[in-house]
Design a protein around this motif. Structure first.
Motif, PDB file in Angstrom:
ATOM      1  N   ASN A  32       0.787  -0.998   0.451  1.00  0.00           N
ATOM      2  CA  ASN A  32       0.090   0.355  -0.189  1.00  0.00           C
ATOM      3  C   ASN A  32       0.953   0.990   0.171  1.00  0.00           C
ATOM      4  O   ASN A  32       1.825   1.060   0.880  1.00  0.00           O
ATOM      5  N   PRO A  33       0.525   1.675  -1.234  1.00  0.00           N
ATOM      6  CA  PRO A  33       1.008   3.145  -1.342  1.00  0.00           C
ATOM      7  C   PRO A  33       1.842   3.760   0.611  1.00  0.00           C
ATOM      8  O   PRO A  33       2.593   5.368   0.094  1.00  0.00           O
ATOM      9  N   LEU A  34       0.058   4.070   0.541  1.00  0.00           N
ATOM     10  CA  LEU A  34       0.280   4.861   2.030  1.00  0.00           C
ATOM     11  C   LEU A  34       1.427   4.756   2.592  1.00  0.00           C
ATOM     12  O   LEU A  34       1.616   5.282   4.234  1.00  0.00           O
ATOM     13  N   VAL A  35       1.924   3.390   3.198  1.00  0.00           N
ATOM     14  CA  VAL A  35       2.891   3.177   4.158  1.00  0.00           C
ATOM     15  C   VAL A  35       3.863   3.343   4.506  1.00  0.00           C
ATOM     16  O   VAL A  35       4.389   3.683   5.661  1.00  0.00           O
ATOM     17  N   HIS A  36       4.575   3.968   2.978  1.00  0.00           N
ATOM     18  CA  HIS A  36       5.458   4.101   3.614  1.00  0.00           C
ATOM     19  C   HIS A  36       6.202   5.713   4.211  1.00  0.00           C
ATOM     20  O   HIS A  36       6.327   6.191   4.753  1.00  0.00           O
ATOM     21  N   ARG A  37       4.300   6.828   3.536  1.00  0.00           N
ATOM     22  CA  ARG A  37       4.537   8.214   3.851  1.00  0.00           C
ATOM     23  C   ARG A  37       3.526   7.980   5.309  1.00  0.00           C
ATOM     24  O   ARG A  37       4.159   9.375   6.167  1.00  0.00           O
ATOM     25  N   ILE A  38       2.925   6.894   5.941  1.00  0.00           N
ATOM     26  CA  ILE A  38       2.947   6.852   7.423  1.00  0.00           C
ATOM     27  C   ILE A  38       4.106   6.416   8.145  1.00  0.00           C
ATOM     28  O   ILE A  38       4.515   7.569   9.535  1.00  0.00           O
ATOM     29  N   GLU A  39       4.841   5.364   7.675  1.00  0.00           N
ATOM     30  CA  GLU A  39       6.280   5.143   8.517  1.00  0.00           C
ATOM     31  C   GLU A  39       7.177   6.464   8.765  1.00  0.00           C
ATOM     32  O   GLU A  39       8.026   6.395   9.589  1.00  0.00           O
ATOM     33  N   ARG A  40       7.187   7.255   8.060  1.00  0.00           N
ATOM     34  CA  ARG A  40       7.992   8.451   8.361  1.00  0.00           C
ATOM     35  C   ARG A  40       8.013   9.636   8.690  1.00  0.00           C
ATOM     36  O   ARG A  40       8.268   9.858   9.775  1.00  0.00           O
ATOM     37  N   GLU A  41       6.369   9.087   9.521  1.00  0.00           N
ATOM     38  CA  GLU A  41       5.841  10.058  10.140  1.00  0.00           C
ATOM     39  C   GLU A  41       5.734   9.797  12.083  1.00  0.00           C
ATOM     40  O   GLU A  41       6.457   9.978  12.464  1.00  0.00           O
ATOM     41  N   LEU A  42       6.837   8.173  11.808  1.00  0.00           N
ATOM     42  CA  LEU A  42       6.286   7.609  13.197  1.00  0.00           C
ATOM     43  C   LEU A  42       7.915   8.149  13.697  1.00  0.00           C
ATOM     44  O   LEU A  42       8.920   7.949  12.785  1.00  0.00           O
ATOM     45  N   PRO A  43       8.382   7.490  14.892  1.00  0.00           N
ATOM     46  CA  PRO A  43       9.576   8.158  16.011  1.00  0.00           C
ATOM     47  C   PRO A  43      10.658   7.004  15.231  1.00  0.00           C
ATOM     48  O   PRO A  43      12.174   7.459  14.969  1.00  0.00           O
ATOM     49  N   GLY A  44      10.008   5.830  15.111  1.00  0.00           N
ATOM     50  CA  GLY A  44      11.003   4.886  13.975  1.00  0.00           C
ATOM     51  C   GLY A  44      12.131   4.264  15.166  1.00  0.00           C
ATOM     52  O   GLY A  44      13.059   3.993  15.229  1.00  0.00           O
ATOM     53  N   VAL A  45      11.959   4.323  16.923  1.00  0.00           N
ATOM     54  CA  VAL A  45      12.838   3.736  17.942  1.00  0.00           C
ATOM     55  C   VAL A  45      12.406   2.356  17.768  1.00  0.00           C
ATOM     56  O   VAL A  45      12.852   1.963  18.790  1.00  0.00           O
ATOM     57  N   ASN A  46      11.197   2.099  17.067  1.00  0.00           N
ATOM     58  CA  ASN A  46      11.135   0.059  17.532  1.00  0.00           C
ATOM     59  C   ASN A  46      10.402   0.014  18.825  1.00  0.00           C
ATOM     60  O   ASN A  46      10.887  -1.109  18.875  1.00  0.00           O
ATOM     61  N   CYS A  47      10.349   0.598  19.539  1.00  0.00           N
ATOM     62  CA  CYS A  47       9.735   0.774  21.315  1.00  0.00           C
ATOM     63  C   CYS A  47       8.664  -1.056  21.145  1.00  0.00           C
ATOM     64  O   CYS A  47       8.667  -1.157  22.529  1.00  0.00           O
ATOM     65  N   GLY A  48       8.031  -0.839  21.026  1.00  0.00           N
ATOM     66  CA  GLY A  48       6.513  -1.943  20.846  1.00  0.00           C
ATOM     67  C   GLY A  48       5.635  -1.901  21.729  1.00  0.00           C
ATOM     68  O   GLY A  48       4.978  -2.287  21.809  1.00  0.00           O
ATOM     69  N   GLU A  49       5.506  -0.673  22.137  1.00  0.00           N
ATOM     70  CA  GLU A  49       4.361   0.307  22.658  1.00  0.00           C
ATOM     71  C   GLU A  49       3.045  -0.120  22.384  1.00  0.00           C
ATOM     72  O   GLU A  49       1.880  -0.379  22.878  1.00  0.00           O
ATOM     73  N   CYS A  50       3.418  -0.281  20.841  1.00  0.00           N
ATOM     74  CA  CYS A  50       2.131  -0.583  19.794  1.00  0.00           C
ATOM     75  C   CYS A  50       0.863  -1.688  19.971  1.00  0.00           C
ATOM     76  O   CYS A  50      -0.172  -2.138  19.153  1.00  0.00           O
ATOM     77  N   GLY A  51       2.209  -2.601  20.454  1.00  0.00           N
ATOM     78  CA  GLY A  51       2.302  -3.983  20.738  1.00  0.00           C
ATOM     79  C   GLY A  51       2.225  -4.664  19.105  1.00  0.00           C
ATOM     80  O   GLY A  51       2.055  -5.931  19.081  1.00  0.00           O
ATOM     81  N   HIS A  52       3.310  -3.887  18.768  1.00  0.00           N
ATOM     82  CA  HIS A  52       4.081  -4.944  16.933  1.00  0.00           C
ATOM     83  C   HIS A  52       5.286  -4.131  17.394  1.00  0.00           C
ATOM     84  O   HIS A  52       5.775  -3.207  17.863  1.00  0.00           O
ATOM     85  N   PRO A  53       6.060  -5.515  17.266  1.00  0.00           N
ATOM     86  CA  PRO A  53       7.649  -5.082  16.645  1.00  0.00           C
ATOM     87  C   PRO A  53       8.370  -3.995  16.254  1.00  0.00           C
ATOM     88  O   PRO A  53       9.412  -3.761  16.694  1.00  0.00           O
ATOM     89  N   LEU A  54       8.178  -3.886  15.116  1.00  0.00           N
ATOM     90  CA  LEU A  54       8.262  -2.747  14.440  1.00  0.00           C
ATOM     91  C   LEU A  54       7.517  -1.283  13.968  1.00  0.00           C
ATOM     92  O   LEU A  54       6.348  -1.837  13.808  1.00  0.00           O
ATOM     93  N   CYS A  55       8.368  -0.424  13.884  1.00  0.00           N
ATOM     94  CA  CYS A  55       7.206   0.892  13.564  1.00  0.00           C
ATOM     95  C   CYS A  55       6.483   0.803  11.646  1.00  0.00           C
ATOM     96  O   CYS A  55       5.412   1.071  11.743  1.00  0.00           O
ATOM     97  N   GLY A  56       7.544  -0.292  10.488  1.00  0.00           N
ATOM     98  CA  GLY A  56       6.763  -0.600   9.718  1.00  0.00           C
ATOM     99  C   GLY A  56       5.628  -1.473   9.706  1.00  0.00           C
ATOM    100  O   GLY A  56       4.765  -1.370   8.992  1.00  0.00           O
ATOM    101  N   VAL A  57       5.854  -1.951  11.048  1.00  0.00           N
ATOM    102  CA  VAL A  57       4.133  -3.134  10.996  1.00  0.00           C
ATOM    103  C   VAL A  57       2.860  -2.280  11.267  1.00  0.00           C
ATOM    104  O   VAL A  57       2.565  -3.164  10.808  1.00  0.00           O
TER     105      VAL A  57
END
Lengths: 338, 202
Positions: A32-57
């Motif tokens: 989905n072309p939105l994925v890259h745009r959303i990922e750019r807005e995320l902090p990118g620290v892969n903290c796992g607080e959302c319940g997923h291992p990576l910001c990309g997921v």
């Protein structure tokens, strides 16, 4: 010779390029072309607080509509708004949280029953006889939360207890899971006061081994009677942050000084010349800082005033205002003795 | 290829000539992924896939294309782009056919695409082996697979040690990378003991 080598390398690069472009077209799943745009807005620290291992997921799930844009906790409200803008939806509110440590009994306050010289880790200390302090709910001060914090927002103070720097805390909640005594809680960032004790023991025993331990006297409940924001549950006051209450009165009425106030200096109340001396504000002041004769301008004792703002609501001529600045403390979070 | 040859190649690649501890290749990913046990294991699996595939493909390239043209001096220059393309393409294939596995190990594929351990294993597999005689195709594949398992073994051991080191009372100056490097060095000394295997076999 050298041309043959160059030709060979050129062919190799061509083959590699063709293989890659074919594989990315034929093999790679359609993204989905939105994925890259959303990922750019995320902090990118892969903290796992959302319940997923990576910001990309997380970005992929948001783009698929399987996860809410507000799920990123370190990103907070600003990230949530930007992601919803990318998704083309109306933004939603997210409450900013910060971690607080419910203990202020350090070396100076809490009594010690033994000396611990093992592995410098709270979990290890819990295994070897539940730590060296008499209080079984006290901060062990060995820094398991400090190591769990990816932002360096927690430190052990000189007094030997953990303290969170609200300016650096993102509310990711990793320290909550790291504390073996469950002393860390996430509270709304708007609130500056929280209880610095988690001891459910009987009051008379608590006062024997900690000078800032909660004795469950109930004075804080009385102080917040109007909003009923504090209730005693399991022998410890519970602060309800959803209620309309700033807890300033409760914090400064507490005889044991159990509350921790992250604000060093608050604006104080001032009564201006509009005051007609109705005396309505005198009885509501929890610290008896207002004095004055009837039908004369009243005076606020700035030494006593704690800036709780209760008197502002009862003045019918709007003569009362808060004057002064706000200053936050970041080191050695503890209540100043007045 | 008989059982004896399989055992010899895989034992040699796994323990005696361990890619990390004896050949000192892939030290950078070893220290970056061995912080947590799960990361170390998944990276080891991804490395095993990459090393096996590149050993097989590059043996074919070296023997069927480079050797007849007497251009084996170009091996390194040719292998670098080919490995990058191969590893990234296999990442794409994995994403398509095994999405759940890719979600765990996908982040490591760009790391492996330009990794010294992968190209090192491929060069050893395509070149003459340690006793002077060359690997067969199956031998090269076996060598790549066992080298990957060797990396998996060392990174898992390393992660186990580092998880315990986090709790140990390490002097301030030695915390983090210094103590990890010393542990890797001590482990390499221990792996030197496996060299007795090869001298006993002779």
């Amino acid at each position: 010779m050298i041309f043959a080598a160059l030709l060979f390398l050129g062919i190799t690069a061509l083959v590699g390029g063709v293989v890659l472009s074919l594989s990315s077209q034929r093999l790679q799943a359609q993204m989905n072309p939105l994925v890259h745009r959303i990922e750019r807005e995320l902090p990118g620290v892969n903290c796992g607080e959302c319940g997923h291992p990576l910001c990309g997921v997380f970005a992929r799930l948001v783009a698929d509509g399987r996860e809410k844009p507000g799920g990123c906790i370190p990103g907070g409200h600003a990230t949530s708004v930007r992601i919803t803008a990318i998704m083309g939806n109306a933004p939603q509110e997210t409450e900013a949280l910060m971690a607080v440590v419910h203990c202020k009994g350090g070396h100076a306050e809490a009594r010690v029953r033994s000396r611990y010289s093992g592995i410098p880790d709270c979990h290890a200390a819990m295994l070897s006889g539940n730590g060296s302090l008499i209080c079984q709910e006290a901060c062990l001060g060995l820094g398991s939360c400090v190591r769990a914090c990816p932002y360096g927002a927690i430190a052990i103070t000189e007094n030997g207890i953990a303290a969170v720097n609200p300016a650096l805390c993102t509310g990711c909640g990793r320290c909550v899971a790291a504390c073996p005594r469950s002393l860390i809680e996430l509270i709304p960032r708007l609130h500056k006061i929280f209880l610095g004790c988690n001891n459910r023991d009987h009051g008379s025993r608590v006062s024997e081994y900690c000078s800032v331990g909660c004795t469950t006297c109930g004075i804080c409940v009385e102080a917040t009677r109007a909003s009923s924001a504090i209730s005693i549950d399991d022998n410890i006051p519970r602060l309800d942050y959803a209620k309309h209450e700033n807890f300033i009165t409760a914090a400064y009425k507490c005889p044991q000084r159990c509350f921790i106030d992250t604000v060093r200096a608050r604006p104080k109340v001032n009564i201006d010349t509009k005051c007609d001396g109705c005396t309505a504000c005198v009885p509501v002041c929890p610290v008896e800082a207002i004095s004055g004769e009837k039908s004369q301008r009243h005076i606020v004792n700035k030494e006593k005033c704690i800036g709780c703002g209760i008197c502002l609501g009862v003045c019918h001529v709007h003569a009362i205002a808060l004057w002064g600045g706000l200053a936050y403390r970041t080191e050695g979070l503890s209540l100043k003795r007045r | 290829m008989n059982m004896h040859a399989i055992a010899e190649i895989s034992l040699a690649a796994l323990l005696v000539n361990n890619i990390v501890l004896e050949r000192f290749l892939g030290l950078c990913p070893l220290f970056s992924v061995s912080r947590r046990l799960s990361g170390a294991i998944w990276f080891g699996i991804a490395a095993t896939i990459a090393m096996t595939l590149s050993s097989m493909v590059l043996w074919l390239v070296s023997r069927l294309i480079l050797a007849p043209l007497s251009a084996r001096y170009l091996e390194i220059a040719v292998f670098v782009p080919l490995i990058a393309a191969l590893v990234l393409a296999s990442g794409h294939a994995l994403e398509r056919f095994a999405g759940d596995t890719f979600r765990r190990i996908g982040v490591y594929f760009p790391l492996l695409a330009v990794n010294c351990a992968v190209i090192g294993v491929a060069l050893i597999g395509a070149g003459p082996s340690m006793h002077g005689n060359s690997f067969s195709f199956a031998g090269s594949a076996m060598h790549g697979f066992a080298s990957g398992l060797g990396f998996l073994l060392v990174s898992t051991l390393m992660a186990g040690m580092r998880e315990r080191l986090e709790l140990a009372a390490v002097p301030r100056a030695m915390r983090g990378a210094p103590i990890a490097l010393m542990c890797a060095g001590l482990m390499a000394l221990a792996f030197d003991g496996f060299a007795l295997f090869s001298s006993a076999a002779k």
